[in-house]
Write a protein that holds these residues in place. Sequence first.
Motif: not given
Ligand code: MG
Length: 594
Positions: A349, A408, A439, A469, A490
């Motif tokens: 990530e 993200n 995400e 996320d 997640k």
């Molecule tokens: Mg994230």
Amino acid sequence: MQSPTGHDLQIAAPEGDSEFALATELKILRDVFRLLPTGVTVQDEQGRFLLVNDAAAAQLGMAGTEPEAPASKELEQRRTTGIELLRSGSQAIEEECVSSGQARQVLLTTHRPVRIAGRNLLLSSSADISEQKTLEDHLFRSAYYDELTGLPNRGVIEHRANALLQRDQPHGGFALAFLDIDNFKHINDYYGHPNGDALLVEVAKRLGMDLRESDMLSRISGDEFLLLLNPIRSEQEVAEYIQFTLQRLRAPYFIDGSEIFASTSIGVSLYPEHGRSYEVLRQNADIAMYSVKNDGKGSAAFFDAGMEREALARMKVEQSLRLAILEKRFCCAFQTKVDIRTQDIKGIEALVRLRDEGGVIHAPGTFVNLAVELGLIDELTHLVLAEIVKSIDPINQTFGPDTSISINVAAKQACNPEFMRSFAQALAATGYPERFMIEVTEDAFVTKTQFQQDILPLFRILGVRISIDDFGTGYSSLSALADITADEIKIDRSFITDIHKRPRSQGILRAIESLSEALGMTVIAEGIETFEELAYLQAATKIRYAQGFYFSRPIFLDELRPAIPVASEARASLASRPPQENRQAYARSDRYRR
Ligand code: MG
Ligand code: C2E
Ligand code: MG
């Protein structure tokens, strides 16, 4: 030329017949007078009407020179004006409002005393300026009033406040309250713009309910209102009124069959304590309102100097963020996503970091929300992608060429088709879009249908995957699962911390696990910090993937590369080293401030 009856009028008289010519000329003049589109009257010194043409008769409610019964008030007024003007011998121009039948007309009337045939007479002519007035009124309203709520706009309230300031009475204080509806954008997105507008109208009504003549409420933009309370006797009195207003605004709104709840944040400044000019008072009320927003919204605060210091500090951060974006002073730390059975790296990530002017690295907690607020986040996300593309070789060497790369995206961006389209294009342009995973937090799914229908296909077609996320922290967790076909969930760190000691979290974890299994989504646990947490996941769940400091802190490639030169070695090294050792290795590389 046509007579009113439609007959041709002969102006030229038979030769020698001067009497006939005079009579004809008189008739023409009379008809012309009668048919003039402008209303014309002639009055004598007693106000009596000697001549009235058709237009004037219609305007004043007359039949010829006689009033229609009962005499209209416009007519009575004309009589009085006639007597007065002829007495004083002065001429005048005035605007008159008359009702002719149902319609109201505005006339511009010129009165002129004249002396004809030895008599003092008043000649008046009235042009109909109704259309011009309507346009003027419209222009006036749109220049000074808000179309939606009918409230005066910012220019008007500023004018009123300045007028009060100029009077500067020794004991005359007033208060300026800055109001902003909390999360109005969400309300607009969720219930639709027409309902958002209806809510604003309702709020305006509630706010205006018991204002005094001398107070003023203005809508200054979108969901922002400014309230001028004048005069005020004490801070206590204002505080009580504002509390009452807050309560009133908090009650549910019934709009188009929905019950909408909305809260408002209010900042108040007082004259003369918090400023001696409108600009300063408005700014300080604004600062107070922002401090309420930062402290959790939905309440009110009076301005104080501490808030000003905070606002200045914030402005400094804003400036430095803008500068950092301009100078591209961002870099990425990468954190591994690990297969907890094999210790293989499944993906990474990218976590953005800001390098300030002094070279100190800052974590996203200090600037991402601000970037969203300032509209800089799109540029920032493109910078993150560019950084990844630039580092793709070391990424491949360190983590392997098949690892997925997660980026993200803020909720606000995920709901913005324009940005998402440009982002999809940028991902396609890398040449390896299928390696990317986006995400997004659950907040993005407030407008689920739009995300699912318009945005997801843009990425599906490229093979880009979607991850939810911080799952479990938003307010739409389950409905997000039902409606969004994401690839990964997640689970938020708050569920994972000390999971081995928390039976309730264990239950939730099991439920999420079986739900996601049924929906074909991969589950990954965020924020594993201890061996015990990992051991629980391994022993009691089927969760396959995890991310956390236990495996690796986010690392900077620059610092890692000299130590781990090639991919196979890197992976071998990450896998074979005991986690504790890995942690130390990465701890060295992540020197950002928390
Ligand atoms: Mg994230
Ligand atoms: P996130 O996407 O949920 O990322 C995980 C955060 O948890 C990261 O914080 C990571 O350093 C931290 N973390 C990972 N493992 C552990 C652990 O075991 N314990 C603890 N205490 N923390 C752990 P970071 O890097 O500070 O990022 C915070 C948030 O900032 C991210 O949360 C993400 O929402 C946001 N963010 C990061 N980069 C970007 C970006 O490029 N764009 C956007 N829009 N947001 C970003
Ligand atoms: Mg997260």
